[in-house]
Design an enzyme around this catalytic site. Structure first.
Site, PDB file in Angstrom:
ATOM      1  N   GLU A 103       0.814  -1.229   0.000  1.00 62.09           N
ATOM      2  CA  GLU A 103       0.000   0.000   0.000  1.00 62.09           C
ATOM      3  C   GLU A 103       0.845   1.275   0.000  1.00 62.09           C
ATOM      4  O   GLU A 103       0.499   2.236  -0.683  1.00 62.09           O
ATOM      5  CB  GLU A 103      -0.968   0.018   1.197  1.00 62.09           C
ATOM      6  CG  GLU A 103      -0.265  -0.149   2.522  1.00 62.09           C
ATOM      7  CD  GLU A 103      -1.118   0.219   3.741  1.00 62.09           C
ATOM      8  OE1 GLU A 103      -0.843  -0.338   4.802  1.00 62.09           O
ATOM      9  OE2 GLU A 103      -1.998   1.080   3.638  1.00 62.09           O
ATOM     10  N   ILE A 126       3.046 -10.048   2.159  1.00 62.23           N
ATOM     11  CA  ILE A 126       2.667 -11.348   2.743  1.00 62.23           C
ATOM     12  C   ILE A 126       1.328 -11.219   3.464  1.00 62.23           C
ATOM     13  O   ILE A 126       0.646 -12.205   3.666  1.00 62.23           O
ATOM     14  CB  ILE A 126       3.736 -11.899   3.717  1.00 62.23           C
ATOM     15  CG1 ILE A 126       3.892 -11.019   4.950  1.00 62.23           C
ATOM     16  CG2 ILE A 126       5.057 -12.137   3.018  1.00 62.23           C
ATOM     17  CD1 ILE A 126       4.566 -11.741   6.108  1.00 62.23           C
ATOM     18  N   ASP A 127       0.960  -9.992   3.851  1.00 60.97           N
ATOM     19  CA  ASP A 127      -0.266  -9.815   4.655  1.00 60.97           C
ATOM     20  C   ASP A 127      -1.551 -10.008   3.836  1.00 60.97           C
ATOM     21  O   ASP A 127      -2.623 -10.164   4.406  1.00 60.97           O
ATOM     22  CB  ASP A 127      -0.296  -8.401   5.263  1.00 60.97           C
ATOM     23  CG  ASP A 127       0.762  -8.200   6.334  1.00 60.97           C
ATOM     24  OD1 ASP A 127       1.517  -9.152   6.611  1.00 60.97           O
ATOM     25  OD2 ASP A 127       0.842  -7.092   6.895  1.00 60.97           O
ATOM     26  N   ARG A 162       0.421 -27.789  27.396  1.00 59.05           N
ATOM     27  CA  ARG A 162       0.530 -26.330  27.500  1.00 59.05           C
ATOM     28  C   ARG A 162      -0.388 -25.619  26.507  1.00 59.05           C
ATOM     29  O   ARG A 162      -0.821 -26.215  25.518  1.00 59.05           O
ATOM     30  CB  ARG A 162       1.960 -25.887  27.149  1.00 59.05           C
ATOM     31  CG  ARG A 162       2.963 -26.157  28.228  1.00 59.05           C
ATOM     32  CD  ARG A 162       4.363 -25.841  27.721  1.00 59.05           C
ATOM     33  NE  ARG A 162       5.346 -25.944  28.794  1.00 59.05           N
ATOM     34  CZ  ARG A 162       6.648 -26.115  28.597  1.00 59.05           C
ATOM     35  NH1 ARG A 162       7.132 -26.210  27.372  1.00 59.05           N
ATOM     36  NH2 ARG A 162       7.458 -26.190  29.621  1.00 59.05           N
ATOM     37  N   ARG A 171      -0.891  -6.766   9.958  1.00 63.93           N
ATOM     38  CA  ARG A 171      -1.025  -5.450  10.613  1.00 63.93           C
ATOM     39  C   ARG A 171      -2.490  -5.021  10.672  1.00 63.93           C
ATOM     40  O   ARG A 171      -3.005  -4.726  11.745  1.00 63.93           O
ATOM     41  CB  ARG A 171      -0.192  -4.446   9.809  1.00 63.93           C
ATOM     42  CG  ARG A 171      -0.303  -3.018  10.215  1.00 63.93           C
ATOM     43  CD  ARG A 171       0.693  -2.192   9.449  1.00 63.93           C
ATOM     44  NE  ARG A 171       2.038  -2.434   9.941  1.00 63.93           N
ATOM     45  CZ  ARG A 171       2.569  -1.820  11.009  1.00 63.93           C
ATOM     46  NH1 ARG A 171       1.866  -0.940  11.671  1.00 63.93           N
ATOM     47  NH2 ARG A 171       3.782  -2.104  11.388  1.00 63.93           N
TER      48      ARG A 171
HETATM   49  O1  F6P Z   1       5.165  -6.246   5.057  1.00 63.33           O
HETATM   50  C1  F6P Z   1       4.140  -6.091   6.007  1.00 63.33           C
HETATM   51  C2  F6P Z   1       4.651  -6.544   7.323  1.00 63.33           C
HETATM   52  O2  F6P Z   1       4.990  -7.861   7.156  1.00 63.33           O
HETATM   53  C3  F6P Z   1       3.670  -6.364   8.495  1.00 63.33           C
HETATM   54  O3  F6P Z   1       2.859  -7.448   8.746  1.00 63.33           O
HETATM   55  C4  F6P Z   1       4.603  -6.089   9.641  1.00 63.33           C
HETATM   56  O4  F6P Z   1       3.966  -5.322  10.628  1.00 63.33           O
HETATM   57  C5  F6P Z   1       5.712  -5.349   8.988  1.00 63.33           C
HETATM   58  O5  F6P Z   1       5.795  -5.816   7.674  1.00 63.33           O
HETATM   59  C6  F6P Z   1       7.055  -5.487   9.685  1.00 63.33           C
HETATM   60  O6  F6P Z   1       7.978  -4.727   8.994  1.00 63.33           O
HETATM   61  P1  F6P Z   1       9.502  -4.489   9.350  1.00 63.33           P
HETATM   62  O7  F6P Z   1      10.276  -5.425   8.478  1.00 63.33           O
HETATM   63  O8  F6P Z   1       9.761  -3.068   9.002  1.00 63.33           O
HETATM   64  O9  F6P Z   1       9.700  -4.830  10.793  1.00 63.33           O
END
Ligand code: F6P
Length: 349
Positions: A103, A126-127, A162, A171
């Protein structure tokens, strides 16, 4: 035609497969040249680039990461950023920019297109939270990685009686948590779209124990949160960070640890947490992602030659189509809740 490429935002399995597809399809079908800008939009700002030819890209298909490097640089947050981008593109005689990103990266592409940059977008994350495409490449690999992890966590959870909380990426959207949770037979799946009630989560885990299931794997997205109230406050304190990127996103992480300690405190069941983190982003793409990345790359070259600038290639009903860039970035694509409510629900608890 002279093509420019860049990969921006978080890396993702399949980026190199797109680069390979653009460079080789461009060369074979149209005799195109290609130049790759390094580290996302930063490389265009700073005019750092490398020549990409078919020989150099021939073996990239299964390779994780991106040979171009990436960054979360926002040119609109840099002094004279847009003007510097335009100047580099002119200096390098690039006639079409193929921008591979999520995005934020595509949001910059959209704004630059309205300022005259000839841009074609390729959806990456990946999200899987980009609108206008049913799926992004990299998502399938991340789900497989998370599923493998859940399978492993399940056997150790069962041996030790457990609860194991598995925190996955996601995110704004719970696609990875839900798909991997279904595939791995999770007892609970908690996602950003549905704030969770801690009492209900614990009640379900207790009922599961009463049925003789003395272990549980609980999958939670990094962006999931409790319902507002004291639990939300407590989770907020435990996960607070003031680290943000140039697009204003805070660094997430820590909700899984909070959840595991609350489950242990309230139920008395010994609990652990595993945060999968960047393991989900690394490594070789699945066959599905290699094929999708290749289809996207080939289609992006065709779009550039058709002059379809300001568009993004997308997967819809099994076909590759072109959509306006704007439609991909206006709002995140959140989870199809029927996956949770109809498909996952009968197997939870
Ligand atoms: O690319 C998206 C993402 O994978 C999110 O799910 C995550 O919050 C973020 O990247 C983490 O990014 P960075 O590599 O900057 O820690």
């Amino acid at each position: 035609m002279r093509l420019g490429l860049l990969t921006g935002g978080g890396d993702c399995p399949g980026l190199n497969a797109v680069i390979r597809a653009v460079v080789i399809a461009g060369h074979v079908v149209h005799r195109d040249d290609a130049v790759g800008f390094l580290d996302g939009w930063r490389g265009v700002l700073e005019d750092r680039c490398t020549t990409l030819d078919p020989d150099r890209c021939a073996d990239l298909l299964p390779v994780g990461g991106t040979v171009l490097g990436t960054s979360r640089t926002n040119p609109f947050a840099e002094p004279e950023g847009p003007e510097r981008l335009m100047a580099t593109v002119e200096r390098r005689k690039v006639e079409a920019m193929i921008v591979i990103g999520g995005e934020d990266t595509l949001g910059v592409a959209h704004r630059m297109h309205s300022m005259g940059l000839p841009v074609v977008g390729v959806p990456k994350t990946i999200d899987n939270d980009l609108s206008a495409t049913e799926v992004t490449f990299g998502f399938d690999t991340a789900v497989q990685t998370a599923t493998d992890a859940i399978d492993r966590l399940r056997t150790t959870a069962e041996s030790h009686h457990r609860v194991i909380v598995c925190e996955v990426m996601g995110r704004h959207a719970g696609w990875i948590a839900t798909q991997a949770g279904i595939a791995g037979g999770a007892a609970e799946i908690l996602v950003p779209e549905v704030p969770f009630d801690m009492d209900q989560v614990c009640e379900r885990l207790v009922r599961r124990h009463e049925r003789g299931r003395f272990f549980s794997v609980v999958v939670i997205s990094e962006g999931a949160f409790p319902l507002s109230g004291p639990d939300a406050e407590s989770a907020r304190r435990a996960t607070a960070t003031d680290s943000t990127d140039q697009f204003g996103h805070v660094r997430l992480g820590g909700i899984g640890a909070w959840l595991a300690s609350e489950i242990e405190r309230r139920t008395g069941y010994e609990s652990r947490v595993t945060t999968l983190g960047h393991v989900q982003r690394g490594g070789t793409p699945t066959a599905f992602d290699r094929v999708l990345a290749t289809r996207f790359g080939v289609a992006a070259v065709a779009a550039a030659h058709d002059g379809a600038f300001g568009t993004m290639v997308a997967l819809q009903a099994g076909a590759i189509v072109r959509v306006p860039l704007e439609s991909a970035i206006t709002a995140p694509k959140t989870l199809d809740l029927s996956l949770l409510e109809d498909v996952a629900a009968p197997f939870l608890g």
